[in-house]
Design a protein around this motif. Structure first.
Motif, PDB file in Angstrom:
ATOM      1  N   VAL A  26      21.332 -48.224 -26.938  1.00  0.00           N
ATOM      2  CA  VAL A  26      22.344 -47.877 -25.933  1.00  0.00           C
ATOM      3  C   VAL A  26      22.506 -46.357 -25.865  1.00  0.00           C
ATOM      4  O   VAL A  26      22.550 -45.774 -24.775  1.00  0.00           O
ATOM      5  CB  VAL A  26      23.695 -48.571 -26.244  1.00  0.00           C
ATOM      6  N   GLU A  27      22.569 -45.705 -27.030  1.00  0.00           N
ATOM      7  CA  GLU A  27      22.684 -44.243 -27.070  1.00  0.00           C
ATOM      8  C   GLU A  27      21.477 -43.559 -26.427  1.00  0.00           C
ATOM      9  O   GLU A  27      21.595 -42.459 -25.897  1.00  0.00           O
ATOM     10  CB  GLU A  27      22.826 -43.756 -28.516  1.00  0.00           C
ATOM     11  N   SER A  28      20.340 -44.226 -26.472  1.00  0.00           N
ATOM     12  CA  SER A  28      19.115 -43.668 -25.899  1.00  0.00           C
ATOM     13  C   SER A  28      19.000 -43.926 -24.404  1.00  0.00           C
ATOM     14  O   SER A  28      18.038 -43.489 -23.783  1.00  0.00           O
ATOM     15  CB  SER A  28      17.896 -44.245 -26.615  1.00  0.00           C
ATOM     16  N   GLY A  29      19.952 -44.651 -23.841  1.00  0.00           N
ATOM     17  CA  GLY A  29      19.949 -44.891 -22.407  1.00  0.00           C
ATOM     18  C   GLY A  29      19.275 -46.168 -21.967  1.00  0.00           C
ATOM     19  O   GLY A  29      19.010 -46.354 -20.776  1.00  0.00           O
ATOM     20  N   LEU A  30      18.993 -47.062 -22.900  1.00  0.00           N
ATOM     21  CA  LEU A  30      18.396 -48.335 -22.515  1.00  0.00           C
ATOM     22  C   LEU A  30      19.402 -49.109 -21.672  1.00  0.00           C
ATOM     23  O   LEU A  30      20.577 -49.186 -22.021  1.00  0.00           O
ATOM     24  CB  LEU A  30      18.034 -49.144 -23.765  1.00  0.00           C
ATOM     25  N   PHE A  61      10.978 -44.106 -24.158  1.00  0.00           N
ATOM     26  CA  PHE A  61      11.978 -43.077 -23.946  1.00  0.00           C
ATOM     27  C   PHE A  61      11.619 -41.833 -24.751  1.00  0.00           C
ATOM     28  O   PHE A  61      11.847 -41.785 -25.959  1.00  0.00           O
ATOM     29  CB  PHE A  61      13.368 -43.592 -24.357  1.00  0.00           C
ATOM     30  N   PRO A  62      11.077 -40.815 -24.089  1.00  0.00           N
ATOM     31  CA  PRO A  62      10.630 -39.623 -24.822  1.00  0.00           C
ATOM     32  C   PRO A  62      11.776 -38.872 -25.492  1.00  0.00           C
ATOM     33  O   PRO A  62      11.559 -38.149 -26.447  1.00  0.00           O
ATOM     34  CB  PRO A  62       9.972 -38.769 -23.742  1.00  0.00           C
ATOM     35  N   TYR A  63      12.985 -39.043 -25.045  1.00  0.00           N
ATOM     36  CA  TYR A  63      14.134 -38.339 -25.604  1.00  0.00           C
ATOM     37  C   TYR A  63      14.824 -39.152 -26.693  1.00  0.00           C
ATOM     38  O   TYR A  63      15.798 -38.722 -27.285  1.00  0.00           O
ATOM     39  CB  TYR A  63      15.133 -37.987 -24.511  1.00  0.00           C
ATOM     40  N   MET A  64      14.325 -40.343 -26.979  1.00  0.00           N
ATOM     41  CA  MET A  64      14.906 -41.205 -27.999  1.00  0.00           C
ATOM     42  C   MET A  64      14.576 -40.651 -29.388  1.00  0.00           C
ATOM     43  O   MET A  64      13.503 -40.104 -29.601  1.00  0.00           O
ATOM     44  CB  MET A  64      14.321 -42.618 -27.885  1.00  0.00           C
TER      45      MET A  64
END
Length: 161
Positions: A26-30, A61-64
């Motif tokens: 969730v924090e990673s934007g999934l 997610f490259p920003y994860m």
């Protein structure tokens, strides 16, 4: 995390790890729908499928913070393998008890043996994934510690013109 002492504790540890995994995702934007899909897999007792699907998100997610997810996935696989070992042991005990009972119906014995064999296959599949995740975790630990060699740092004697 400590090793579970029984099946209930193994289930509890696994659920706690899954909650941590959901938080990272969730924090990673999934999208919430994807997290709900994973939760549904767990409710349907498709634990391995849920962990495998979660692993796929490490590539999306490259920003994860991928290492955090890899570490949690490794923990999840360890707990799931512990859980599966308890279930396999339970199936083996059932077969042993049925063999000892001379009044056991053949179809009951066949069903118990099939369940034991399936438990063995599940353990094997889980252990293979666990070993893969342990290796991946080790790579990430080395990478974060700066121990992974970069390929461009050494002079290999080839001159590019």
């Amino acid at each position: 995390m400590e090793k579970a002492k029984n099946l209930d504790e193994a289930n509890e540890f696994f659920e706690e790890t899954m909650e941590q995994i959901y938080s990272v995702l969730v924090e990673s934007g999934l999208p919430d729908s994807s997290v709900e899909s994973l939760k549904k897999m767990i409710e349907e007792e498709s634990h391995m499928d849920a962990l495998e699907a979660t692993e796929e998100y490490t590539r999306c997610f490259p920003y994860m913070k991928t290492s955090s997810l890899i570490f949690l996935l490794t923990q999840g696989w360890e707990q799931l393998c512990t859980r599966n070992d308890y279930l396999k042991s339970k199936a083996e005990k059932k077969v042993t008890a049925l063999v000892a009972d001379s009044k056991t119906e053949p179809e009951v014995m066949d069903a118990a043996v099939a369940k034991r064999e399936e438990a063995g296959r599940i353990c094997t599949r889980g252990n293979l994934k666990l070993y893969k995740m342990r290796a991946l975790k080790l790579v990430w630990e080395k990478k974060e510690a700066g121990d992974v060699e970069g390929g461009d740092e050494e002079d290999d004697g080839v001159e590019i013109q």
